[in-house]
Design an enzyme around this catalytic site. Structure first.
Site, PDB file in Angstrom:
ATOM      1  N   ALA A 163      -0.613  11.489   1.816  1.00 57.52           N
ATOM      2  CA  ALA A 163      -1.148  11.263   0.478  1.00 57.52           C
ATOM      3  C   ALA A 163      -0.415  12.218  -0.464  1.00 57.52           C
ATOM      4  O   ALA A 163      -0.947  13.235  -0.893  1.00 57.52           O
ATOM      5  CB  ALA A 163      -2.652  11.507   0.449  1.00 57.52           C
ATOM      6  N   CYS A 179       1.384   1.483  -3.697  1.00 58.76           N
ATOM      7  CA  CYS A 179       1.101   2.856  -3.283  1.00 58.76           C
ATOM      8  C   CYS A 179      -0.395   3.021  -3.081  1.00 58.76           C
ATOM      9  O   CYS A 179      -1.179   2.793  -4.002  1.00 58.76           O
ATOM     10  CB  CYS A 179       1.578   3.875  -4.306  1.00 58.76           C
ATOM     11  N   GLY A 223       7.440   1.705  11.075  1.00 61.23           N
ATOM     12  CA  GLY A 223       7.517   2.336  12.385  1.00 61.23           C
ATOM     13  C   GLY A 223       8.793   2.102  13.165  1.00 61.23           C
ATOM     14  O   GLY A 223       8.815   2.251  14.388  1.00 61.23           O
TER      15      GLY A 223
END
Lengths: 305, 265
Positions: A72, A131, A245
């Protein structure tokens, strides 16, 4: 056989190979210069840039989770003017296409940033409609079809560079948002952004992150990302930059077979600064082993049933 | 700033749950300055995923040895706690900015809390070779005697050494910060160097500001990349906004950190 052709084209931008950095994981490029020859990359995607400077969220900003991490950061960046003055010249010097990720609080703010980035050295814009760490901002656009379409159209009008819309996975049906971006005139799509997550310190009974929630990234989210690329590739006729990932060439190939023309490496840059070099080498090796002349022959080559 | 492979020569359990890694890593031993850190990958896999930052506790260019002090507090460090001699570690480093040199005659006061002792041992060691007549005083605090990890290595490099534990099991009873103001009053150091928990550093910073003694702190924060790209390790800056522990730090002038935003009022 001769060396396989790894080059691809995304929205009219020619890339020497399909491997780029994922926004927010590679700073403004130069941070990684001591560890990686940046000139081998397909493209560099910058950390998000906004109209004004953003200071970001209070710490802690990151937390490891199983095979992943929560972040964050809060879009901390020096603002578009400082970016153009202090960061862009070195990036241009690398010699690979620079894709600038942009964010804003309103359509007007996105438009102004996009206008200011119509400068030499910017190959394309990536519109951050997703976001998860800034309330009522990108995410607000990225979960709403009408807003995504309207924002996309406004940015496309504002700047003559190709516009890539980065999609949020935090939606019920990602294909409907993808269609809205396509109808708004997007030239390409990138997906996925992080999944909203949370982690709790049970001893202190408090969230681990200063922002309470954060964006989950890393290998943990890869199967979700591959599935979403697969869905979007079948729903929309736009080039896709797949991410989520990716740690090696095999992971990248999952995205390519599912329909991605290019791929971005994100969290693994933190773990292994030369991860993108290994992905590029691994893609070439895969093509050789399978007698594939062009990497584009593998895009969407998934066989089902 | 580079990358290197380190080979674990010996893993020593120096206190319950605390391990001193003696590694062979000539490049980092040669290049490290006191206060810098290495970003260590725990294994080849993706779980645990992220690298772990560790301050260098000692670097011996002559032998190539780099010592790292590890407290087993989570998955990554608990795995390290099982590693045997011969284990190879992929390191980024040395990274970050180390301790600044003291003004004057190196009449300094070192304040350590728990594993925060590591970069201060390297500093004390360095001061002994870099200054003709160093005078190093140290306050070392922890919850219990066990938390005063590597205290003999620390004390051996100091002219004066005071231990403080919360339960009184070693040294004086209380908090290390209780001993600080009287010590500054008594010895008037040229510089205070501190490393430990944020709450301790905040009090140290306040006492030093009050006493008008310059103070440097080494900070710890959850870290992503370690090289300044992810902005994950940001801490609040007095000048507004945030500074990165990995790049602007880990050593900061105490006045550079906004302690109220860091640890609350």
């Amino acid at each position: 056989m001769s060396a396989p052709d790894l080059s691809v084209e995304i929205a009219g931008v020619r890339l020497q190979n399909p491997v780029m950095s994922a926004s927010g994981t590679f700073g403004y490029g130069m941070e990684y210069e001591p560890y990686l020859d940046l000139s081998i990359l397909g493209a560099i995607v910058t950390k998000a840039v906004t109209l004004e400077e953003r200071l970001g969220n209070p710490p802690p900003r990151v937390r490891e989770t199983p095979a992943g991490m929560l972040n964050a950061i809060g879009l901390q960046n020096p603002g578009v003017e400082v970016f153009i003055r202090d960061k862009l010249p070195a990036l241009r010097g690398v010699g690979v296409p620079v894709i600038v990720n942009i964010s804003g609080r309103s359509v007007e703010e996105f438009v102004r940033v996009a206008q200011m980035l119509c400068v030499d050295g910017v190959a394309a814009l990536e519109v951050n409609v997703s976001c998860p760490n800034v309330q009522e901002e990108g995410m607000y656009f990225g979960v709403d079809c009408d807003l995504t379409g309207r924002l996309t159209a406004a940015v496309v009008d504002a700047c003559d560079r190709p516009v890539i819309v980065k999609l949020s996975p935090n939606v019920t049906d990602i294909t409907s948002i993808a269609r809205a971006a396509a109808e708004g005139g997007a030239h390409a799509l990138s997906l996925i952004n992080t999944l909203v997550g949370m982690s709790i310190d049970t001893e202190r009974r408090r969230p681990h992150l200063g922002n309470v929630t954060g964006g989950l990234s890393g290998p943990a989210i890869r199967p979700i990302a591959v599935r979403m690329v697969h869905e979007v590739a079948r729903a929309v006729d736009l080039p896709i930059i797949g991410m989520g990932g990716i740690a090696n060439a095999r992971d990248a190939l999952e995205f390519i077979l599912a329909g991605a023309t290019a791929v971005a490496v994100g969290t693994m840059n933190f773990v292994e600064p030369s991860a993108m070099a290994a992905v590029i080498d691994g893609l070439a090796d895969h093509c050789r082993r399978h007698g594939v002349a062009r990497i584009t022959d593998l895009v969407g080559a998934l066989q089902v049933g | 700033m580079a990358r290197a492979l380190a080979t674990l020569m010996l893993r020593e359990e120096v206190a319950p749950g605390h391990y001193l890694l003696h590694t062979d890593c000539p490049e980092v031993a040669e290049a490290s300055a006191p206060g810098q850190f290495v970003h260590l990958r725990v294994g080849d896999g993706t779980d645990p995923l992220l690298r772990r930052p560790f301050s260098v506790m000692l670097a011996q260019p002559a032998t190539g040895e780099v010592q790292l002090l590890v407290r087993a507090v989570g998955r990554g460090t608990e795995i390290i706690a099982t590693h045997q001699a011969g284990t190879r570690y992929d390191l980024l480093g040395p990274l970050g900015n180390g301790w600044g040199a003291p003004a004057g005659e190196a009449n300094v006061l070192l304040v350590a809390g728990g594993v925060g002792v590591a970069p201060l041992i390297f500093l004390a060691d360095h001061l002994r070779s870099a200054h003709p007549r160093p005078y190093v005083r140290a306050l070392f605090g922890g919850g219990t005697q066990d938390a005063l990890v590597c205290w003999t290595e620390f004390a051996a490099r100091c002219e004066e050494f005071t231990a403080v534990t919360e339960d009184g099991s070693a040294g004086d009873q209380g908090l290390v910060t209780d001993a600080l103001a009287p010590e500054i009053e008594r010895s008037r150091p040229d510089m205070v160097y501190a490393c430990g928990p944020d709450a301790m550093l905040a009090v140290v910073a306040g006492i030093c500001a009050q006493a008008e003694v310059p103070c440097q702190v080494s900070m710890e924060q959850w870290m992503g990349c370690g090289v300044g790209a992810c902005l994950g390790c940001a801490v609040p800056a007095t000048a507004g906004g945030y500074v990165r522990v990995c790049t602007e730090g880990p050593v900061f002038g105490a006045e550079e950190i906004d302690w109220e935003r860091m640890v609350g009022p």
